[in-house]
Design an enzyme around this catalytic site. Structure first.
Site, short mmCIF file in Angstrom:
data_model
loop_
_atom_site.label_atom_id
_atom_site.label_comp_id
_atom_site.label_asym_id
_atom_site.label_seq_id
_atom_site.Cartn_x
_atom_site.Cartn_y
_atom_site.Cartn_z
N HIS A 70 -45.28 9.36 -7.95
CA HIS A 70 -45.46 8.53 -9.15
C HIS A 70 -45.75 7.08 -8.75
CE1 HIS A 70 -44.40 7.23 -13.38
NE2 HIS A 70 -44.20 6.10 -12.72
N GLU A 71 -44.93 6.55 -7.86
CA GLU A 71 -45.09 5.17 -7.43
C GLU A 71 -46.36 4.99 -6.59
OE1 GLU A 71 -43.49 2.81 -8.70
OE2 GLU A 71 -41.92 3.99 -9.67
#
Length: 211
Positions: A70-71
């Site tokens: 996600h990051e």
């Protein structure tokens, strides 16, 4: 770190030692926090050290992967738009994640990718959307594992559930969450992604159960 004010002609994906350290710490702490929540060795009789260690491992390959990618999705898209982008862990929030898990609930905001440079509202929204959309993709990739028994099936179920939850949670239009950035840019796109994320999450839980 300098502030970029012009677009980078050939963006490069690089990681500082500080960023790698923060990613590793956040990954480990989140895995332990989820294990404390799902296998509360300190609160529930019958939960063994082996159960807890197993849950740490399961969380590491489901929660940890969901968080990490996600990051990284935010970072990759930001760099494509000519931004300087790095992940920074929020150590106070990581501490809160452990403390909340110890008492039976979990609030996790492990950190964020911070980016600098000239950018439009649309580009900023694309950076924000990259995280939740990556979680949806990961949910699809984890889904086939649910066809298997044993640990593979558990990893599949956890992987789908965690990724769908992260996608829906991050689309909430509040504070630093991705949803607020998307809503600021385009209400229709925000509504579509948020509603789909919420409906798919609820549908999965109703069909396959929370745990």
């Amino acid at each position: 770190m300098s502030v970029r004010t012009t677009r980078q002609s050939e963006p490069e994906l690089t990681f500082s030692s500080k960023e790698l350290f923060d990613l590793a710490v956040a990954w480990i702490v989140l895995s332990v926090a989820f294990a404390l929540l799902l296998a509360p060795i300190h609160r529930v009789a019958g939960v063994t050290i082996g159960d807890f260690v197993t849950m740490v491992g399961l969380s590491f390959v489901t929660v940890g992967v969901a968080f990490l990618l996600h990051e990284l999705a935010h970072k990759v898209v930001a760099i494509e738009y000519g931004q300087l982008a790095e992940f920074r862990a929020d150590y106070q929030m990581l501490f809160l994640a452990i403390m909340s898990a110890l008492i039976g609930f979990l609030f996790a905001a492990p950190g964020a990718v911070y980016h600098r440079g000239r950018i439009t509202k649309r580009e900023n929204a694309m950076i924000a959307l990259a995280g939740p959309l990556t979680n949806h993709l990961l949910a699809v990739l984890f889904l086939p594992l649910m066809l298997f028994g044993g640990y593979l099936g558990v990893i599949g179920h956890m992987g789908v559930l965690i990724n769908l939850f992260l996608a829906a949670f991050n689309m909430i239009p509040f504070g630093p969450l991705d949803g607020k950035t998307v809503l600021t840019w385009n209400k229709a796109v925000f509504s579509a992604v948020f509603v789909v994320s919420a409906v798919v999450l609820v549908g999965f839980i109703l069909t396959f159960g929370f745990w």
